[in-house]
Design an enzyme around this catalytic site. Structure first.
Site, short mmCIF file in Angstrom:
data_model
loop_
_atom_site.label_atom_id
_atom_site.label_comp_id
_atom_site.label_asym_id
_atom_site.label_seq_id
_atom_site.Cartn_x
_atom_site.Cartn_y
_atom_site.Cartn_z
N ARG A 215 0.87 -1.18 0.00
CA ARG A 215 0.00 0.00 0.00
C ARG A 215 0.91 1.24 0.00
O ARG A 215 2.10 1.12 0.31
CB ARG A 215 -0.89 0.01 1.25
CG ARG A 215 -1.91 -1.11 1.23
CD ARG A 215 -2.73 -1.14 2.51
NE ARG A 215 -3.58 -2.33 2.54
CZ ARG A 215 -3.83 -3.05 3.63
NH1 ARG A 215 -3.29 -2.71 4.80
NH2 ARG A 215 -4.62 -4.09 3.58
N ARG A 308 -11.13 2.86 6.13
CA ARG A 308 -9.66 2.79 6.04
C ARG A 308 -9.21 3.18 4.63
O ARG A 308 -8.13 3.73 4.44
CB ARG A 308 -9.18 1.38 6.41
CG ARG A 308 -7.68 1.29 6.57
CD ARG A 308 -7.23 -0.03 7.16
NE ARG A 308 -7.37 -1.13 6.20
CZ ARG A 308 -7.06 -2.39 6.46
NH1 ARG A 308 -6.61 -2.73 7.65
NH2 ARG A 308 -7.20 -3.33 5.55
N ARG A 319 -12.91 -9.58 1.46
CA ARG A 319 -12.50 -9.63 2.87
C ARG A 319 -13.72 -9.82 3.79
O ARG A 319 -13.64 -10.51 4.80
CB ARG A 319 -11.73 -8.35 3.23
CG ARG A 319 -10.33 -8.39 2.64
CD ARG A 319 -9.50 -7.16 2.89
NE ARG A 319 -8.19 -7.31 2.22
CZ ARG A 319 -7.01 -7.19 2.78
NH1 ARG A 319 -6.92 -6.86 4.04
NH2 ARG A 319 -5.88 -7.39 2.10
#
Ligand SMILES: Nc1ncnc2c1ncn2[C@@H]1O[C@H](COP(=O)(O)OP(=O)(O)OP(=O)(O)O)[C@@H](O)[C@H]1O
Ligand SMILES: Nc1nc2c(ncn2[C@@H]2O[C@H](COP(=O)(O)O)[C@@H](O)[C@H]2O)c(=O)[nH]1
Length: 435
Positions: A215, A308, A319
């Site tokens: 990321r 997030r 997820r």
């Protein structure tokens, strides 16, 4: 008489670290002044009941020490019908070879090999050979060559060949690591950051390997070891991973080295891994505490993941689908010792600290780790689980007869990681007066 090389057959009476130094010196003196013909009677030892013997360079011509033409120092240790030859100065590392019934056979050496040294002693323990390297740094002088441990037995089955495994010896024990699991977005990373910020000298993070892309703020070697799938798969085959799993479509894993490095630094290791990984660690030889973090609701979990902002919509969906299964497994499989609910962050953090015995904790400075200093010249003997290292000091006006008692009775771990649980005591010969 100065003891240069000494060979003992383990007497039935155990010499323990608590044996009075004076008595121990007396016992060793008696043994060391025996006629050298005594050596012949123990040349043909076999493995099993851990006969005590020493392989020492100072006794030239002695069966267990080979000194090849190029000056390469080697020791030979007989284990049943096998002879393990360890040493060689032709490479950068020590290595092992094996002869079975007099014939050299192919040997696979697993683990990280020790760097070469100017000679070593080799002492057969129950299922491994203790190597004491001469002229080496305190943190590099004790090694083990595992010849018949559970790990070696399992690898022999898998590889279908003769196997040995190298493992570095470490004084003392590691703090018990703890595993944190829970669905993606529940707050594991947040809780771990809080813990490491409040107790920086107490905890260390096991840096996992992953095949997912970094990321934007993530750094290689700090957040993860970012790697290629083919590379990681090969390393898994080489036995470098404590656990690994395919999570949300990528490969993640904890290397043995990641955990050992944290333990080496004297810190308590934190593993942040998924439930499959936790299951594997539970089944491994690593003793750990297992904590599962639960979200208050699926809606709140979804909100946290979305807020997030690190995943695409497709990844968020994946997820969340996996989260349902993880929560079921985490709360009902019996893998976890504790379940914490992360509704209010501060409350959850306080509960985590309680579990770790950190509530009202005042951090005190850590004492320096115990270090063993092996002198260049020493002879080695063994009585039961105690290795007696007789330090030979030359060139001094007064002859010094210090001894180091190395206790190998509580070994922990081993290949593919470190061998911990070693303890030692230095006995100052001068303070014991004349014998
Ligand atoms: N109790 C809480 N209440 C509200 N928000 C929270 C709480 N705990 C964590 N968060 C937030 O939820 C988001 C996800 O947290 P975090 O990244 O720590 O999850 P994670 O379990 O480590 O996820 P992953 O497994 O994907 O790494 C973060 O933005 C964090 O600030
Ligand atoms: N089995 C393992 N699972 C791991 C490891 N490191 C992380 N994880 C799990 O992956 C998910 C996703 O992480 P992210 O950084 O992509 O958000 C996370 O929830 C962990 O549970 C590992 O070494 N082994």
């Amino acid at each position: 008489m100065k003891v240069h090389s000494l060979i003992l057959v383990a007497p039935s009476s155990a010499a323990s670290l608590s044996l009075h130094p004076k008595l121990l010196f007396r016992k060793l003196k008696t043994l060391s002044t025996r006629d050298d013909t005594r050596l012949d009677s123990v040349k043909d030892f076999s493995m099993g009941e851990a006969p005590a013997f020493i392989l020492q360079g100072l006794q030239k011509g002695f069966d267990n020490v080979l000194e090849s033409k190029g000056g390469a120092f080697e020791t030979a240790t007989v284990v049943g019908d096998k002879k393990y030859v360890i040493g060689g100065t032709d490479g950068e590392t020590l290595s092992a070879r094996v002869k079975i019934l007099g014939e050299w056979v192919n040997l696979v050496e697993l683990g990280t090999k020790p760097i070469s040294c100017n000679g070593h002693s080799a002492v057969l323990l129950k299922d491994r050979i203790l190597i004491l390297k001469k002229n080496s740094k305190p943190d590099d002088c004790i090694w083990f060559l595992e010849v018949d441990t559970q790990f070696v037995k399992a690898q022999k089955k898998i590889l279908g060949t003769e196997v040995v495994a190298w493992s570095k010896g470490v004084i003392g024990n590691a703090e018990k690591p703890f595993v944190i699991s829970g669905p993606s977005g529940v707050g594991k990373g947040t809780l771990i950051s809080m813990l490491m910020t409040e107790f920086p000298s107490m905890f260390g993070f096991s840096v996992s390997h992953t095949t997912r892309a970094p990321r934007c703020m993530e750094k290689d070697g700090i957040h993860y070891h970012f790697t290629q799938k083919s590379v990681m798969e090969n390393e898994i085959k080489d036995g470098k991973f404590l656990e690994f799993a395919s999570v949300h479509g990528n490969l993640y894993g904890t290397s043995v080295e990641a955990v050992e490095q944290v333990s080496d630094s004297g810190k308590r290791c934190i593993l942040e891994i998924d439930v499959q990984g936790a299951r594997s660690v539970r089944a491994s030889s690593l003793e750990a505490m297992f904590i599962f973090i639960c979200p208050p609701t699926m809606e709140e979990l979804e909100k946290r993941l979305r807020d997030r902002g690190t995943e695409t919509e497709e990844q968020v969906q994946k997820r969340l689908r996996n989260a349902q299964n993880e929560i079921e497994q985490g709360t009902s499989s019996g893998i976890f010792d504790h379940i914490l609910h992360n509704d209010n962050l501060q409350e959850c953090y306080a509960n985590l600290k309680k579990l770790l015995g950190l509530d009202n904790c005042v951090t005190s400075p850590k004492s320096a780790p115990k270090e063993i200093n092996l002198p260049m010249d020493h002879s080695v003997s063994k009585i039961d689980d105690k290795i007696i290292i007789n330090c030979i000091s030359s060139g001094l006006e007064k002859e010094s007869n210090n001894m180091i008692l190395l206790d190998v009775s509580s070994l922990k771990g081993g290949a593919p990681g470190r061998t911990r649980g070693l303890d030692f005591k230095v006995i100052d010969g001068h303070r014991n007066g004349p014998m």
